[in-house]
Scaffold this motif. Structure first.
Motif, PDB file in Angstrom:
ATOM      1  N   ILE A 185      31.930 -21.250  -9.838  1.00 53.89           N
ATOM      2  CA  ILE A 185      31.913 -22.699  -9.599  1.00 53.89           C
ATOM      3  C   ILE A 185      30.949 -23.028  -8.463  1.00 53.89           C
ATOM      4  O   ILE A 185      30.176 -23.974  -8.539  1.00 53.89           O
ATOM      5  CB  ILE A 185      33.339 -23.203  -9.281  1.00 53.89           C
ATOM      6  CG1 ILE A 185      34.207 -23.055 -10.536  1.00 53.89           C
ATOM      7  CG2 ILE A 185      33.314 -24.644  -8.795  1.00 53.89           C
ATOM      8  CD1 ILE A 185      35.680 -23.219 -10.283  1.00 53.89           C
ATOM      9  N   ASN A 186      30.971 -22.192  -7.420  1.00 52.11           N
ATOM     10  CA  ASN A 186      30.119 -22.468  -6.264  1.00 52.11           C
ATOM     11  C   ASN A 186      28.626 -22.368  -6.561  1.00 52.11           C
ATOM     12  O   ASN A 186      27.836 -23.112  -5.989  1.00 52.11           O
ATOM     13  CB  ASN A 186      30.462 -21.510  -5.118  1.00 52.11           C
ATOM     14  CG  ASN A 186      31.754 -21.928  -4.432  1.00 52.11           C
ATOM     15  OD1 ASN A 186      32.179 -23.071  -4.543  1.00 52.11           O
ATOM     16  ND2 ASN A 186      32.392 -20.985  -3.764  1.00 52.11           N
ATOM     17  N   VAL A 187      28.230 -21.418  -7.427  1.00 52.80           N
ATOM     18  CA  VAL A 187      26.798 -21.261  -7.686  1.00 52.80           C
ATOM     19  C   VAL A 187      26.238 -22.371  -8.564  1.00 52.80           C
ATOM     20  O   VAL A 187      25.031 -22.578  -8.619  1.00 52.80           O
ATOM     21  CB  VAL A 187      26.436 -19.906  -8.363  1.00 52.80           C
ATOM     22  CG1 VAL A 187      26.741 -18.762  -7.454  1.00 52.80           C
ATOM     23  CG2 VAL A 187      27.106 -19.754  -9.707  1.00 52.80           C
ATOM     24  N   ASN A 188      27.108 -23.066  -9.275  1.00 54.24           N
ATOM     25  CA  ASN A 188      26.641 -24.110 -10.179  1.00 54.24           C
ATOM     26  C   ASN A 188      26.174 -25.314  -9.367  1.00 54.24           C
ATOM     27  O   ASN A 188      26.936 -25.846  -8.570  1.00 54.24           O
ATOM     28  CB  ASN A 188      27.794 -24.503 -11.107  1.00 54.24           C
ATOM     29  CG  ASN A 188      27.320 -25.280 -12.302  1.00 54.24           C
ATOM     30  OD1 ASN A 188      26.568 -26.239 -12.152  1.00 54.24           O
ATOM     31  ND2 ASN A 188      27.747 -24.870 -13.473  1.00 54.24           N
ATOM     32  N   PRO A 189      24.909 -25.747  -9.556  1.00 51.57           N
ATOM     33  CA  PRO A 189      24.466 -26.875  -8.740  1.00 51.57           C
ATOM     34  C   PRO A 189      25.280 -28.144  -9.011  1.00 51.57           C
ATOM     35  O   PRO A 189      25.465 -28.971  -8.118  1.00 51.57           O
ATOM     36  CB  PRO A 189      23.001 -27.074  -9.148  1.00 51.57           C
ATOM     37  CG  PRO A 189      22.781 -26.270 -10.365  1.00 51.57           C
ATOM     38  CD  PRO A 189      23.860 -25.244 -10.432  1.00 51.57           C
ATOM     39  N   ILE A 206      24.819 -21.902  -2.966  1.00 50.01           N
ATOM     40  CA  ILE A 206      25.647 -20.718  -2.715  1.00 50.01           C
ATOM     41  C   ILE A 206      25.345 -19.706  -3.820  1.00 50.01           C
ATOM     42  O   ILE A 206      25.183 -20.079  -4.979  1.00 50.01           O
ATOM     43  CB  ILE A 206      27.138 -21.098  -2.721  1.00 50.01           C
ATOM     44  CG1 ILE A 206      27.397 -22.131  -1.630  1.00 50.01           C
ATOM     45  CG2 ILE A 206      28.015 -19.866  -2.539  1.00 50.01           C
ATOM     46  CD1 ILE A 206      28.748 -22.775  -1.709  1.00 50.01           C
ATOM     47  N   THR A 207      25.227 -18.446  -3.464  1.00 51.40           N
ATOM     48  CA  THR A 207      24.915 -17.438  -4.480  1.00 51.40           C
ATOM     49  C   THR A 207      25.990 -16.353  -4.504  1.00 51.40           C
ATOM     50  O   THR A 207      26.812 -16.262  -3.590  1.00 51.40           O
ATOM     51  CB  THR A 207      23.565 -16.751  -4.195  1.00 51.40           C
ATOM     52  OG1 THR A 207      23.618 -16.196  -2.885  1.00 51.40           O
ATOM     53  CG2 THR A 207      22.415 -17.720  -4.277  1.00 51.40           C
TER      54      THR A 207
END
Lengths: 334, 262, 292
Positions: A247-251, A266-267
């Motif tokens: 969820i975090n890596v998705n822009p 975030i990667t």
């Protein structure tokens, strides 16, 4: 309606998929999300027996109470197209380029003898209307390459629903499409599913697309089901560290563009390991920023209310009061 | 900021002019006017067939306009290409969508990475240079002796970026650089592009169909539809207050299919 | 488009493993090396002199004492004739294949990189070349040049060059559409350079496969031309010529036709197997499917 228990798919010495439990009740929409190599396509294809010849499948896949695993090809092909419809990522490759699209939809109807021969033409036009193709009678006489990508995908959907399947397997059906067309196709699928009480297994790498279509989400990583639950819970309060990272890596769609502009995303460190190179224990080990010592052993399945379950030794803390059996497992993270 | 690149009344068609019947219909690109300030990040957005890939190929000199003029650093691209072709190419580099096809499968990474220097500076880069270019994109020197098929999509895309930057260009064009990658890899590559832009003072032109990506990375945006610019301006303004119905549809569709956090 | 194909994952995992050598490749390679070996030995040594007439020993059956494959109507040793015939077949086929490949590949490559006008022009030209019946060309050539090996070679070249150009052009155009070609243009490489640096090596395996198939065909054509009297003439040894000479004696000594016939067949099969094996071996997909 679809019940998967202890499904194992392996090719040679490599275990590709290992699922404890997954089910889709009639009329519900399940999103299967994962990156390339997560085994999501394999899982979907195992339901209709379309796996590479070398693949060995064990466990149980029950479709309306009928066992599908290791069923003879002849019987499986009866299910394909009639009880279970399928659509794919690249509609042009799934359509016969030398045949008018109306005829192809008609073939789908004829193959499973759902309508008398006389009615086929009329039913074809009805189906093309249902997938909201404009001027369906004229369009039926066109060849696939004369249609746009979105129209081709609609024709495939018409073929897939021709025999009123109880389950529709949609493998990345919108990935190749433009965002506006993508939205229309997703709306169409949601509407068809609701109107016909048709269950949908929606496979995608894109959590955004999954979120807009499914009631439930199953997250796959390295062939293992790491978390499953209602969509809003998975996206709103994920428990597994991989789901959280995904969820975090998705822009996503930024609400405050000025604030987020130019800020690094975030990667997840590292990359998905190749098959057979996963560490023992939790599959996400080695990339997870919240690793604890116990991660080297296979994490147990933690059940939560609302059919939400996950497999993580050090899950994302939740504000919701913990279920009794879970208290010992959920450590508060720093 | 001064304008590094500008185009005015730019027309393009893949058919040669003699084969065209009607002077005004069916141009791949029609009457395009864009300006790209030095050091900016510009997103080119549009659906497939909108001509966004064609536009960047015109800007970086891979295609020649049918009509109209492109100016790079105060000089017409036509003049650049006839008088100073290598220097123009050195200053304008491009990265493509498919990492699998951006590198020659028959060449080792080492060779592919050396190519721009050999072609544009007529010299062979030494091993230390090669390693430093790879380090710049977050890779170690181990990959130098590998072949493309032995590497992942994300690694290949990093190498393509390193190759483009090896000749220290002013402008880096990226044509859908992340749309063939997994979402977790996409984030890494976007961060890399943003970081490199900062470090090297690049002008970045990013072609994408994904408004969510453009909104994160680009200060300015150009929206294309059927070969024409429908809207251009600051990303914040275009996305929060679209002036045209088409842009509004695009933003709404993107919102509907992008991940919404609670 | 995101790559969502889970099978690709397998490819990455197995790409380090060994390639499997297909059995056709092994069988083809063995047959071809035996024939090449025999041809080479025949340069230095044959059991008997090729042209020594020994009438008392005429029409000896194969397996007769000292004559493994028997003798012909003038008592000449068939084993020696077949061995020397292999040499001639291979020589003519090799020269004509190489002499067709170089201009053919060059034309195909340059055409692929040319403007649409030139592409169409070359395509039509090769169409005409392919449509011309090769035997007819050979007959016309024979009347002006006279029969012999050079005529056979030139006839085969007429036959092959358009095909090679055509076979090269399609895949070359496909490679030209790949992104690394555009990247090379973006760092200033001229189109000609790209053709030889990037396109040629990438279609190399295909050309190698094509060459081995052409080689087999060339053996067949050489035999056919010699059979028709356009190719090798006595005293040049040739399988096709042996066939022709044996034809009137088909009732009396059928083995005189059967032996060169089988020789031609084995050689053609050998090179075809080699080509087929190479195709499988050099196919990049094979690594993905080969091991599980």
């Amino acid at each position: 309606m679809l019940e998967i228990e202890d499904l194992n798919i392996s090719i040679g010495a490599h275990q590709i998929v290992s699922l404890e439990h997954l089910s889709i009740p009639a009329g519900r929409r399940l999103g299967l999300v994962g990156e390339s190599g997560s085994g999501k396509t394999m899982t979907a294809m195992s339901i209709i027996g379309l796996l590479p010849r070398e693949a060995v499948v064990t466990g149980s896949i029950k479709f309306s109470g009928v066992e599908m695993v290791n069923r003879p090809e002849r019987e499986l092909s009866n299910f394909r197209g009639s009880e279970i419809g399928t659509i794919f990522q690249d509609p042009l490759r799934a359509l016969n380029p030398t045949m008018r699209v109306g005829k192809q939809v008609g073939e789908a109807l004829r193959l499973h003898n759902t309508v008398p021969n006389k009615g086929v033409k009329q039913r074809t036009v009805e189906l093309l209307d249902q997938v909201q193709l404009p001027d369906s009678a004229a369009l039926a006489r066109r060849y696939p390459h004369q249609l746009s990508g979105g129209q081709q995908q609609r024709v495939l959907i018409a073929m897939a629903i021709a025999c009123n399947p109880k389950l529709l397997i949609a493998d990345e059906p919108t990935t190749a499409l433009d965002v506006t067309v993508q939205k229309e196709i997703l709306e169409l699928l949601a509407r068809l599913s609701a109107e016909r009480g048709m269950a949908v297994l929606f496979v995608s790498h894109d959590l955004g697309v999954i979120q807009s279509i499914s009631d439930h989400v199953a997250v796959l990583y390295g062939g293992s089901l790491v978390e499953t639950g209602p969509t809003d819970q998975i996206v709103g309060s994920p428990r597994h560290r991989y789901t959280e990272a995904l969820i975090n890596v998705n822009p996503g769609h930024p609400e405050d563009i000025a604030a987020s502009l130019g800020k690094p995303l975030i990667t997840i460190k590292g990359s998905v390991p190749p098959l057979g190179a996963f560490l023992s224990g939790c599959r996400f080990r080695g990339r997870c920023p919240h690793e604890v010592d116990t991660c080297a052993t296979e994490p147990p399945i933690t059940e939560m209310p609302d059919a939400h379950s996950f497999k993580c030794w050090n899950p994302v803390p939740t504000t919701i009061s913990l279920a009794p059996g879970e208290a010992g497992l959920a450590k508060e993270s720093p | 900021m001064t304008d590094l690149l500008a185009s005015d009344r730019l027309f393009f068609d893949y058919q040669t002019r003699s084969r065209r019947r009607d002077a005004n219909s069916d141009w791949t690109l029609r009457d395009i006017a864009v300006t790209i300030p030095a050091g900016s990040t510009v997103g080119v957005v549009g659906e497939s067939g909108s001509g966004k890939s064609t536009l960047v190929r015109l800007l970086c000199g891979l295609l020649t306009p049918s009509k109209g003029e492109i100016t790079f650093d105060g000089r017409s691209v036509k003049d650049w290409l006839s008088e100073d072709r290598l220097e123009f190419h050195r200053r304008n580099q491009i990265v493509f969508q498919s990492p699998a096809s951006s590198l020659d499968p028959r060449l080792r990474i080492k060779t592919s990475l050396s190519e721009p220097t050999r072609a544009l500076e007529r010299r062979k880069p030494d091993p230390a240079e090669l390693s430093s270019w790879l380090k710049d994109v977050g890779l170690s020197g181990d990959v130098l002796s590998r072949y493309p098929h032995q590497l992942s999509g994300g690694q290949l895309q990093r190498i393509a970026v390193a190759r483009a930057l090896s000749v220290r260009p002013d402008v880096l064009y990226a044509d859908e650089p992340t749309s063939a990658l997994d979402v977790s890899v996409q984030a890494q590559v976007l961060n890399l592009l943003m970081g490199l832009k900062q470090r090297h003072g690049l002008t970045l032109v990013l072609v994408s169909h994904d408004l969510a990506v453009v909104a994160r990375v680009c200060e300015q945006v150009v929206v294309l539809k059927d070969g024409q610019v429908v809207e251009a301006g600051q990303t914040v303004e275009v996305m929060t207050d679209p002036k045209t119905a088409y842009t509004r549809t695009l933003v709404e569709a993107s919102r509907a299919t992008s991940l919404a956090r609670f | 488009m995101a790559d969502t194909d889970d099978f690709e994952f397998l490819e990455i995992a197995t790409s380090g493993s060994r390639r499997r050598v297909p059995p056709q490749l092994v069988i083809g390679a063995v047959i071809v090396s035996v024939i090449v070996g025999i041809g080479m030995v025949s340069v230095f040594w044959t059991p008997y002199d090729l042209n020594t007439v020994d009438v008392p020993n005429q029409f000896l059956r194969p397996g007769s004492d000292g004559y493994l494959l028997g003798t012909d109507k003038l008592g000449r040793d068939m084993t020696s004739q077949i061995m020397a015939g292999a040499r001639n077949s291979l020589l003519v086929s090799m020269i004509s294949t190489v002499a067709s490949l170089i201009p053919g590949v060059l034309i195909g490559l340059l055409a692929a990189g040319a403007s649409p006008f030139w592409q169409r022009f070359i395509s039509r030209l090769t169409d005409i070349g392919i449509a011309l019946p090769g035997i007819l060309v050979a007959l016309v050539l024979a009347t002006s040049l006279g029969p012999g090996n050079p005529t056979a070679i030139i006839a085969i070249m007429f036959w092959f060059i358009p095909t090679v150009a055509r076979v090269t052009m399609g895949p070359a155009r496909q490679i030209l559409s790949r992104d690394f070609v555009e990247a090379a243009q973006a760092y200033g490489r001229p189109r000609r350079f790209i053709l030889f640096r990037h396109v040629l090596p990438n279609i190399g395996p295909l050309i190698i496969v094509q060459a081995s198939v052409m080689f087999a065909l060339a053996i067949l054509i050489e035999a056919a031309l010699s059979y028709l009297g356009i190719g090798a003439q006595r005293p040049t040894p040739s399988w096709g010529r042996l066939l022709k000479e044996a034809q009137p004696l088909i009732d009396k000594a059928p083995y005189l036709m059967i032996i060169p016939g089988i020789s031609i067949m084995v050689a053609v099969i050998g090179f075809n197997l080699l080509g087929d094996g190479l195709r499988t071996y050099l196919d990049p997909q094979q690594t993905a499917k080969g091991t599980g």
